[in-house]
Design a protein around this motif. Structure first.
Motif, PDB file in Angstrom:
ATOM      1  N   GLU A  26       7.995   2.012  -3.742  1.00 38.37           N
ATOM      2  CA  GLU A  26       9.136   2.004  -4.664  1.00 38.37           C
ATOM      3  C   GLU A  26       8.726   1.413  -6.015  1.00 38.37           C
ATOM      4  OE1 GLU A  26      12.495  -0.011  -2.932  1.00 38.37           O
ATOM      5  OE2 GLU A  26      12.757   1.514  -1.369  1.00 38.37           O
ATOM      6  N   VAL A  27       7.978   0.317  -5.968  1.00 44.82           N
ATOM      7  CA  VAL A  27       7.513  -0.324  -7.206  1.00 44.82           C
ATOM      8  C   VAL A  27       6.600   0.625  -7.967  1.00 44.82           C
ATOM      9  CG1 VAL A  27       6.074  -2.202  -8.112  1.00 44.82           C
ATOM     10  CG2 VAL A  27       7.764  -2.683  -6.327  1.00 44.82           C
ATOM     11  N   ILE A  28       5.679   1.258  -7.252  1.00 46.16           N
ATOM     12  CA  ILE A  28       4.754   2.196  -7.895  1.00 46.16           C
ATOM     13  C   ILE A  28       5.527   3.352  -8.526  1.00 46.16           C
ATOM     14  CG2 ILE A  28       2.942   3.898  -7.456  1.00 46.16           C
ATOM     15  CD1 ILE A  28       1.806   1.870  -5.367  1.00 46.16           C
ATOM     16  N   ALA A  29       6.487   3.909  -7.788  1.00 45.58           N
ATOM     17  CA  ALA A  29       7.267   5.032  -8.306  1.00 45.58           C
ATOM     18  C   ALA A  29       8.013   4.647  -9.586  1.00 45.58           C
ATOM     19  CB  ALA A  29       8.246   5.527  -7.244  1.00 45.58           C
ATOM     20  N   GLU A  30       8.484   3.411  -9.639  1.00 45.87           N
ATOM     21  CA  GLU A  30       9.233   2.934 -10.804  1.00 45.87           C
ATOM     22  C   GLU A  30       8.340   2.832 -12.054  1.00 45.87           C
ATOM     23  OE1 GLU A  30      11.507  -1.218 -12.071  1.00 45.87           O
ATOM     24  OE2 GLU A  30      11.239  -0.745  -9.949  1.00 45.87           O
ATOM     25  N   HIS A  31       7.052   2.550 -11.853  1.00 48.96           N
ATOM     26  CA  HIS A  31       6.153   2.294 -12.986  1.00 48.96           C
ATOM     27  C   HIS A  31       5.029   3.323 -13.136  1.00 48.96           C
ATOM     28  CE1 HIS A  31       8.047  -1.582 -13.648  1.00 48.96           C
ATOM     29  NE2 HIS A  31       7.944  -1.812 -12.357  1.00 48.96           N
ATOM     30  N   LYS A  32       5.002   4.322 -12.293  1.00 45.57           N
ATOM     31  CA  LYS A  32       3.896   5.278 -12.243  1.00 45.57           C
ATOM     32  C   LYS A  32       3.610   5.965 -13.582  1.00 45.57           C
ATOM     33  CE  LYS A  32       2.339   9.341  -9.801  1.00 45.57           C
ATOM     34  NZ  LYS A  32       1.645   9.287  -8.557  1.00 45.57           N
ATOM     35  N   SER A  33       4.637   6.231 -14.337  1.00 43.71           N
ATOM     36  CA  SER A  33       4.452   6.977 -15.587  1.00 43.71           C
ATOM     37  C   SER A  33       3.902   6.113 -16.730  1.00 43.71           C
ATOM     38  CB  SER A  33       5.775   7.616 -16.019  1.00 43.71           C
ATOM     39  OG  SER A  33       6.728   6.599 -16.278  1.00 43.71           O
ATOM     40  N   ASP A  34       3.766   4.804 -16.501  1.00 45.68           N
ATOM     41  CA  ASP A  34       3.300   3.908 -17.569  1.00 45.68           C
ATOM     42  C   ASP A  34       2.127   3.069 -17.073  1.00 45.68           C
ATOM     43  OD1 ASP A  34       2.939   2.200 -19.685  1.00 45.68           O
ATOM     44  OD2 ASP A  34       4.990   1.414 -19.678  1.00 45.68           O
ATOM     45  N   PRO A  35       0.897   3.519 -17.343  1.00 44.12           N
ATOM     46  CA  PRO A  35      -0.276   2.790 -16.863  1.00 44.12           C
ATOM     47  C   PRO A  35      -0.367   1.357 -17.394  1.00 44.12           C
ATOM     48  CG  PRO A  35      -0.927   4.861 -17.929  1.00 44.12           C
ATOM     49  CD  PRO A  35       0.550   4.737 -18.063  1.00 44.12           C
ATOM     50  N   SER A  36       0.341   1.056 -18.482  1.00 43.12           N
ATOM     51  CA  SER A  36       0.322  -0.311 -19.005  1.00 43.12           C
ATOM     52  C   SER A  36       1.061  -1.281 -18.071  1.00 43.12           C
ATOM     53  CB  SER A  36       0.943  -0.366 -20.406  1.00 43.12           C
ATOM     54  OG  SER A  36       2.344  -0.193 -20.346  1.00 43.12           O
ATOM     55  N   ILE A  75      -2.318   1.072  -4.796  1.00 42.76           N
ATOM     56  CA  ILE A  75      -1.937   0.928  -6.204  1.00 42.76           C
ATOM     57  C   ILE A  75      -2.725   1.911  -7.071  1.00 42.76           C
ATOM     58  CG2 ILE A  75      -1.998  -0.617  -8.204  1.00 42.76           C
ATOM     59  CD1 ILE A  75      -1.504  -2.943  -6.167  1.00 42.76           C
ATOM     60  N   ALA A  76      -4.033   1.974  -6.868  1.00 41.05           N
ATOM     61  CA  ALA A  76      -4.876   2.881  -7.656  1.00 41.05           C
ATOM     62  C   ALA A  76      -4.428   4.327  -7.478  1.00 41.05           C
ATOM     63  CB  ALA A  76      -6.345   2.714  -7.257  1.00 41.05           C
ATOM     64  N   ASP A  77      -4.232   4.739  -6.233  1.00 41.49           N
ATOM     65  CA  ASP A  77      -3.801   6.112  -5.971  1.00 41.49           C
ATOM     66  C   ASP A  77      -2.423   6.382  -6.565  1.00 41.49           C
ATOM     67  OD1 ASP A  77      -6.172   6.512  -4.607  1.00 41.49           O
ATOM     68  OD2 ASP A  77      -5.257   6.426  -2.599  1.00 41.49           O
ATOM     69  N   GLY A  78      -1.507   5.446  -6.344  1.00 39.44           N
ATOM     70  CA  GLY A  78      -0.132   5.632  -6.809  1.00 39.44           C
ATOM     71  C   GLY A  78       0.010   5.610  -8.319  1.00 39.44           C
ATOM     72  N   MET A  79      -0.773   4.768  -8.974  1.00 43.91           N
ATOM     73  CA  MET A  79      -0.699   4.657 -10.442  1.00 43.91           C
ATOM     74  C   MET A  79      -1.665   5.617 -11.134  1.00 43.91           C
ATOM     75  SD  MET A  79       1.587   2.311 -11.271  1.00 43.91           S
ATOM     76  CE  MET A  79       1.148   1.854 -12.939  1.00 43.91           C
ATOM     77  N   LEU A  97       0.345  -1.655 -14.945  1.00 43.50           N
ATOM     78  CA  LEU A  97      -0.520  -1.927 -13.798  1.00 43.50           C
ATOM     79  C   LEU A  97      -0.398  -3.372 -13.330  1.00 43.50           C
ATOM     80  CD1 LEU A  97      -2.675  -1.091 -11.751  1.00 43.50           C
ATOM     81  CD2 LEU A  97      -4.408  -1.628 -13.493  1.00 43.50           C
ATOM     82  N   MET A  98      -0.455  -4.321 -14.258  1.00 40.43           N
ATOM     83  CA  MET A  98      -0.360  -5.726 -13.844  1.00 40.43           C
ATOM     84  C   MET A  98       0.987  -6.044 -13.214  1.00 40.43           C
ATOM     85  SD  MET A  98      -2.599  -8.249 -16.222  1.00 40.43           S
ATOM     86  CE  MET A  98      -1.885  -9.630 -15.418  1.00 40.43           C
ATOM     87  N   THR A  99       2.037  -5.457 -13.735  1.00 41.06           N
ATOM     88  CA  THR A  99       3.372  -5.664 -13.153  1.00 41.06           C
ATOM     89  C   THR A  99       3.395  -5.176 -11.713  1.00 41.06           C
ATOM     90  OG1 THR A  99       4.429  -5.443 -15.319  1.00 41.06           O
ATOM     91  CG2 THR A  99       5.822  -5.083 -13.380  1.00 41.06           C
ATOM     92  N   VAL A 100       2.835  -4.004 -11.486  1.00 41.28           N
ATOM     93  CA  VAL A 100       2.772  -3.448 -10.126  1.00 41.28           C
ATOM     94  C   VAL A 100       1.940  -4.358  -9.226  1.00 41.28           C
ATOM     95  CG1 VAL A 100       1.959  -1.498  -8.731  1.00 41.28           C
ATOM     96  CG2 VAL A 100       3.193  -1.084 -10.878  1.00 41.28           C
ATOM     97  N   MET A 101       0.816  -4.837  -9.742  1.00 48.02           N
ATOM     98  CA  MET A 101      -0.048  -5.716  -8.946  1.00 48.02           C
ATOM     99  C   MET A 101       0.645  -7.042  -8.631  1.00 48.02           C
ATOM    100  SD  MET A 101      -3.690  -4.856 -10.784  1.00 48.02           S
ATOM    101  CE  MET A 101      -4.618  -6.034  -9.816  1.00 48.02           C
TER     102      MET A 101
END
Length: 165
Positions: A22-32, A56-60, A34-38
């Motif tokens: 869910e977190v990845i899907a929310e931020h997937k379109s913005d590679p910047s 994370i790598a695959d999803g982002m 990455l730290m938030t997702v991590m």
């Protein structure tokens, strides 16, 4: 400082995977982001094991090397799980000159792990730290919030036994 990779088997749950996805899907379109997702992944799992870094790598859609690089560069990220009981042995100057290295070595021997590692059962994690702030009690060790001072290695069996019970 080189971060240790966990020897503890990954025990992620389907619920944790769902939360991370869910977190990845929310931020997937913005590679910047990455730290938030991590950061959120570490909140979900408690640390960033290899398996989570791959998710994370695959999803982002970023290289795994980038995720690993960020996770090892920033001190806020951990590659090893924390035990139920976090054991910290102070290696600051006052503690060190009064025998803290022997305390750390014996603790590692008793737990069967080195600094930066967690026991297989998840009960203890061991860290060497630079100062606990109790120099008058040197050498000092903490187990979670409990402080033990004026230590000698022979005391460690009894101290750790309290937490194993």
């Amino acid at each position: 400082m080189v971060k240790k990779v966990s020897k503890t088997p990954f025990r992620g749950t389907p619920e944790q995977a769902r939360q991370l996805n869910e977190v990845i899907a929310e931020h997937k379109s913005d590679p910047s982001q990455l730290m938030t997702v991590m950061q959120k992944a570490q909140q979900i799992y408690g640390y960033l094991p290899y398996e989570v870094q791959v998710m994370i790598a695959d999803g982002m859609d970023v290289p795994l090397e980038k995720v690993y690089g960020v996770s090892t560069f920033y001190a806020q990220f951990s590659l090893t799980p924390a035990g139920k009981y976090a054991v910290s042995v102070c290696l600051g100057t006052a503690c060190y000159v009064k025998g803290a290295q022997a305390v750390l070595d014996h603790t590692a021997e008793l737990l069967g792990v080195g600094p930066g590692e967690c026991t297989q059962d998840g009960l203890f994690s061991l860290e060497a730290c630079r100062c606990i702030g109790a120099c008058g009690l040197a050498p000092v060790m903490m187990v979670n919030d409990d402080v033990y001072g004026n230590l000698v290695p022979e005391q460690l069996d009894d101290i750790l036994a309290k937490y194993k019970a």
